[in-house]
Design a protein around this motif. Structure first.
Motif, PDB file in Angstrom:
ATOM      1  N   THR A   1       0.831  -1.206   0.000  1.00  0.00           N
ATOM      2  CA  THR A   1       0.000   0.000   0.000  1.00  0.00           C
ATOM      3  C   THR A   1       0.859   1.246   0.000  1.00  0.00           C
ATOM      4  OG1 THR A   1      -1.781  -1.145   1.178  1.00  0.00           O
ATOM      5  CG2 THR A   1      -1.794   1.247   1.270  1.00  0.00           C
ATOM      6  N   LEU A   2       1.974   1.226   0.761  1.00  0.00           N
ATOM      7  CA  LEU A   2       2.875   2.380   0.781  1.00  0.00           C
ATOM      8  C   LEU A   2       3.447   2.638  -0.615  1.00  0.00           C
ATOM      9  CD1 LEU A   2       4.310   4.567   2.434  1.00  0.00           C
ATOM     10  CD2 LEU A   2       6.149   2.911   2.854  1.00  0.00           C
ATOM     11  N   ALA A   3       3.768   1.573  -1.328  1.00  0.00           N
ATOM     12  CA  ALA A   3       4.298   1.731  -2.682  1.00  0.00           C
ATOM     13  C   ALA A   3       3.255   2.358  -3.609  1.00  0.00           C
ATOM     14  CB  ALA A   3       4.748   0.384  -3.227  1.00  0.00           C
ATOM     15  N   ALA A   4       1.984   2.065  -3.359  1.00  0.00           N
ATOM     16  CA  ALA A   4       0.917   2.585  -4.215  1.00  0.00           C
ATOM     17  C   ALA A   4       0.607   4.055  -3.943  1.00  0.00           C
ATOM     18  CB  ALA A   4      -0.360   1.745  -4.020  1.00  0.00           C
ATOM     19  N   ILE A   5       0.811   4.514  -2.708  1.00  0.00           N
ATOM     20  CA  ILE A   5       0.458   5.901  -2.365  1.00  0.00           C
ATOM     21  C   ILE A   5       1.647   6.841  -2.461  1.00  0.00           C
ATOM     22  CG2 ILE A   5      -1.449   5.204  -0.877  1.00  0.00           C
ATOM     23  CD1 ILE A   5       0.315   5.668   1.537  1.00  0.00           C
ATOM     24  N   GLY A   6       2.869   6.313  -2.461  1.00  0.00           N
ATOM     25  CA  GLY A   6       4.042   7.159  -2.548  1.00  0.00           C
ATOM     26  C   GLY A   6       4.300   7.915  -1.249  1.00  0.00           C
ATOM     27  N   ALA A   7       5.145   8.929  -1.359  1.00  0.00           N
ATOM     28  CA  ALA A   7       5.566   9.677  -0.158  1.00  0.00           C
ATOM     29  C   ALA A   7       4.580  10.800   0.134  1.00  0.00           C
ATOM     30  CB  ALA A   7       6.976  10.228  -0.364  1.00  0.00           C
ATOM     31  N   ARG A   8       3.353  10.437   0.425  1.00  0.00           N
ATOM     32  CA  ARG A   8       2.301  11.428   0.674  1.00  0.00           C
ATOM     33  C   ARG A   8       1.925  11.536   2.147  1.00  0.00           C
ATOM     34  NH1 ARG A   8      -0.544  13.170  -3.623  1.00  0.00           N
ATOM     35  NH2 ARG A   8       0.005  12.302  -5.645  1.00  0.00           N
ATOM     36  N   PHE A   9       2.371  10.577   2.945  1.00  0.00           N
ATOM     37  CA  PHE A   9       1.948  10.527   4.332  1.00  0.00           C
ATOM     38  C   PHE A   9       3.162  10.372   5.246  1.00  0.00           C
ATOM     39  CE2 PHE A   9      -1.487   9.033   1.708  1.00  0.00           C
ATOM     40  CZ  PHE A   9      -2.624   9.582   2.266  1.00  0.00           C
ATOM     41  N   ASP A  10       3.028  10.906   6.439  1.00  0.00           N
ATOM     42  CA  ASP A  10       4.041  10.658   7.457  1.00  0.00           C
ATOM     43  C   ASP A  10       3.795   9.273   8.029  1.00  0.00           C
ATOM     44  OD1 ASP A  10       5.145  13.174   7.115  1.00  0.00           O
ATOM     45  OD2 ASP A  10       3.883  14.096   8.655  1.00  0.00           O
ATOM     46  N   VAL A  11       4.772   8.389   7.909  1.00  0.00           N
ATOM     47  CA  VAL A  11       4.613   7.015   8.372  1.00  0.00           C
ATOM     48  C   VAL A  11       5.767   6.635   9.293  1.00  0.00           C
ATOM     49  CG1 VAL A  11       3.330   6.336   6.306  1.00  0.00           C
ATOM     50  CG2 VAL A  11       5.812   6.004   6.385  1.00  0.00           C
ATOM     51  N   ILE A  12       5.501   5.655  10.142  1.00  0.00           N
ATOM     52  CA  ILE A  12       6.514   5.116  11.051  1.00  0.00           C
ATOM     53  C   ILE A  12       6.757   3.662  10.678  1.00  0.00           C
ATOM     54  CG2 ILE A  12       7.084   4.569  13.439  1.00  0.00           C
ATOM     55  CD1 ILE A  12       5.172   6.799  14.298  1.00  0.00           C
ATOM     56  N   PRO A  13       7.957   3.280  10.236  1.00  0.00           N
ATOM     57  CA  PRO A  13       8.236   1.876   9.907  1.00  0.00           C
ATOM     58  C   PRO A  13       8.168   1.011  11.175  1.00  0.00           C
ATOM     59  CG  PRO A  13       9.911   3.348   9.006  1.00  0.00           C
ATOM     60  CD  PRO A  13       9.111   4.154   9.976  1.00  0.00           C
ATOM     61  N   LEU A  14       7.471  -0.086  11.101  1.00  0.00           N
ATOM     62  CA  LEU A  14       7.352  -1.009  12.233  1.00  0.00           C
ATOM     63  C   LEU A  14       8.078  -2.324  11.970  1.00  0.00           C
ATOM     64  CD1 LEU A  14       3.587  -0.477  13.178  1.00  0.00           C
ATOM     65  CD2 LEU A  14       5.617   0.674  14.094  1.00  0.00           C
ATOM     66  N   GLY A  15       8.831  -2.393  10.860  1.00  0.00           N
ATOM     67  CA  GLY A  15       9.582  -3.592  10.546  1.00  0.00           C
ATOM     68  C   GLY A  15       8.753  -4.638   9.840  1.00  0.00           C
ATOM     69  N   GLU A  16       9.375  -5.767   9.572  1.00  0.00           N
ATOM     70  CA  GLU A  16       8.676  -6.876   8.915  1.00  0.00           C
ATOM     71  C   GLU A  16       7.975  -7.735   9.951  1.00  0.00           C
ATOM     72  OE1 GLU A  16      11.222  -9.153   6.413  1.00  0.00           O
ATOM     73  OE2 GLU A  16      10.950  -7.802   4.709  1.00  0.00           O
ATOM     74  N   ARG A  17       6.820  -8.239   9.564  1.00  0.00           N
ATOM     75  CA  ARG A  17       6.074  -9.130  10.456  1.00  0.00           C
ATOM     76  C   ARG A  17       5.647 -10.368   9.686  1.00  0.00           C
ATOM     77  NH1 ARG A  17       2.132  -5.303  14.218  1.00  0.00           N
ATOM     78  NH2 ARG A  17       3.762  -3.829  14.868  1.00  0.00           N
ATOM     79  N   ALA A  18       5.699 -11.500  10.380  1.00  0.00           N
ATOM     80  CA  ALA A  18       5.264 -12.750   9.769  1.00  0.00           C
ATOM     81  C   ALA A  18       3.749 -12.735   9.636  1.00  0.00           C
ATOM     82  CB  ALA A  18       5.726 -13.936  10.613  1.00  0.00           C
TER      83      ALA A  18
END
Length: 574
Positions: free
Chosen positions: A528-545
């Motif tokens: 979803t992040l790839a689809a919206i681009g750098a439009r929002f302030d986001v916090i990476p939470l890492g990879e999850r299984a």
């Protein structure tokens, strides 16, 4: 008092009262009215109000502001019924009376619409007559009319002994229903049987009622499928601006709330109405308002403004209008059945459960054109799936009575549906305390993921406002998660039971992500992040299984939209 009605992403017929001074519009949080959309600048425009003067000033926005379709340069004057477009948002200009503006409240969000009738103004002592719409004296009088010669007028059978078990004939003042009233009922009934369309029937009926009652205004409001009351026929003795409907929201609200035909007298002398511009402008002394139909939800109202101080004729006129409203209700039902084939009507109602009104019409046309064999089918679509879940709902159920739990669920269903529709999304289903929506099916628009994330942020913000009005022990947060990917989407079932269905791994990922989200969080996947681009302030939470899978996915928490990113790729700036 000036007011604007806002429609656009996150807004659905939302009113905003403009006080004297300056109101700022734009995407940045510091604006008085924060508007979403790719074509909205951080500081887009200002509205200046000084008494009866209202002006719009464009602040040099990149994509401009438009007034009634024309691009605005600098500062321009506004007037009632103007429409201002700021990017994807429309602002309708209104100037309600002081009392109306102070009491009209727009909070009842429902699937696809809002009801705009205020409940704050107490007009109980101003109502001199209130009658059950199921007990019209006119209908009883008609039962007591003997055969007569039209030239001499109708005699009333007040001296006729009624059959055993029937009501006694009416006597005294209640017999004073004139020959003209009987002719009116006959003519309205005749038009009901001969009119070519509902509009022709309503127009003719409004003309005749206005003439018989000697009214200055006759209006028929009908309920739109979304729940909004809209003008179906408007008659007025003077001039009206385009879109102007001379009715009192407070009176309409009282009639619908009571389920009664009501008459309000001496309006000009009543302090609650005397200062209203509409009272002077429309020449109102008395108001008659009758619900159309016998039970909630009423199909609409018949509303009349009348000049004159004579109270003696109000009761027979109110009875007459009640009888006419019954005929209008019959007309609405008749033409609804005639104008909409039963199969299309059932299909329309089914589609209205899932889609916004504009999508319903497009989808209905496509399905009718394709034929019965294409009613149910699944298509591969790239969509963004949204899950919104009430955090801690099980614990909430255990400590609240059933009626309070029901209120929370109703708030969730109504408000979330309206917000999803305002962002052109599809409500797939409600799962108790959760809602699933998709953006990109049945029709993709290119910015589906972007609209989905914006919808999620507005849903979270709106729910916080809802909870702030409830006692602390009844409050709960939303958990929202989104994922983007290819799914199978479409209608399943049969004509008698049609459902919208979305299946695929991306749906399961979104559901799992919502389950593990913390209260108040909006989580998205890397896709979803790839689809919206750098439009929002986001916090990476890492990879999850991923639950039940060996796959892993990058997860991000969305904080807010970055106001500096105010245009989309492909938008040509001027």
């Amino acid at each position: 008092m000036w007011q604007i009605i806002i429609n656009g992403p996150g807004y659905f017929d939302t009113p905003y009262d403009l006080s004297d001074g300056t109101t700022t519009l734009g995407r940045a949080d510091e604006n008085d009215i924060v508007l979403s959309g790719d074509l909205v600048s951080r500081k887009h425009a200002r509205i200046h109000v000084a008494g009866e003067v209202i002006r719009l000033e464009d602040l040099g926005s990149r994509n401009g502001s438009r007034l009634n379709g024309e691009r605005v340069k600098g500062t321009v004057d506004l007037k009632v019924s103007d429409t201002v477009h700021v990017g994807e948002n429309s602002l309708g200009i209104r100037q309600p009376g002081a009392v109306e503006a102070a009491t009209t409240e727009v909070v009842d969000l429902s699937a696809g619409g809002v009801r705009r009738f205020g409940n704050g103004l107490d007009i109980a002592s101003a109502v001199i007559l209130a009658k059950d719409v199921r007990d019209s004296v006119v209908l009883r009088v008609l039962d007591n009319i003997l055969p007569f010669d039209a030239g001499s007028g109708p005699p009333l059978a007040s001296d006729v002994t009624p059959p055993h078990g029937t009501q006694a004939p009416l006597t005294g003042e209640k017999q004073r229903i004139g020959y003209e009233s009987l002719v009116l009922l006959y003519k309205v009934s005749e038009t009901l049987s001969t009119a070519a369309s509902l509009q022709a029937f309503l127009d003719d009926t409004a003309d005749r009622v206005m003439k018989r009652v000697n009214a200055t205004t006759a209006v028929v409001l009908l309920r739109h499928p979304t729940g909004v009351m809209v003008p179906a026929a408007v008659r007025h003795s003077g001039k009206l601006e385009q879109g102007e409907v001379p009715v009192s929201d407070a009176v309409v609200s009282a009639a619908l709330a009571k389920g009664a035909a009501i008459a309000v007298a001496d309006v000009r002398d009543d302090s609650r109405f005397a200062d209203r511009e509409s009272v002077v402008m429309y020449g109102i002394d008395q108001v008659l308002c009758v619900p159309i139909g016998q039970h909630e939800p009423f199909a609409g109202v018949l509303y009349l403004n009348k000049a004159g101080k004579d109270r003696g004729e109000l009761e027979p006129l109110l009875d007459l209008c009640t009888a006419v409203s019954h005929l209008i209700a019959s007309g609405v039902e008749k033409f609804a059945l005639r104008d909409k084939p039963p199969a299309d009507d059932r299909l329309r109602r089914a589609l209205e459960r899932f889609h916004a009104p504009e999508t319903v019409e497009r989808r209905l046309a496509d399905l009718v054109k394709a034929g019965p064999g294409k009613l149910t089918q699944l298509e591969e679509r790239t969509v963004t799936t949204l899950f919104a879940d009430i955090a801690g709902f099980t614990a909430l159920v255990e400590k609240l009575p059933p009626d309070r739990v029901l209120e929370v669920l109703n708030e969730l269903h109504q408000r979330m549906t309206a917000l999803v529709f305002s962002f052109e999304g599809t409500v797939d289903k409600f799962l108790g305390d959760a809602v699933m929506a998709v953006f990109g099916a049945p029709y993709g628009r290119g910015d589906d993921a972007l609209r989905a994330v914006r919808a999620a942020l507005v849903m979270r913000s709106d729910w916080k406002k809802v909870m702030a009005r409830r006692p602390p022990r009844e409050r709960c947060d939303l958990k929202i998660a989104l994922n983007t990917g290819k799914v199978l989407a479409g209608n399943v079932g049969s004509e008698s039971r049609l459902d919208f269905c979305v299946v695929g791994e991306p749906v399961n990922v979104a559901a799992w992500l919502a389950a593990v989200a913390e209260p108040g969080q909006v989580l998205i996947t890397g896709k979803t992040l790839a689809a919206i681009g750098a439009r929002f302030d986001v916090i990476p939470l890492g990879e999850r299984a991923l639950h039940g899978s060996k796959l892993r996915s990058a997860v991000f928490e969305v904080v807010e939209e970055d106001p500096s990113q105010n245009t989309a790729s492909g938008v040509h700036l001027r």
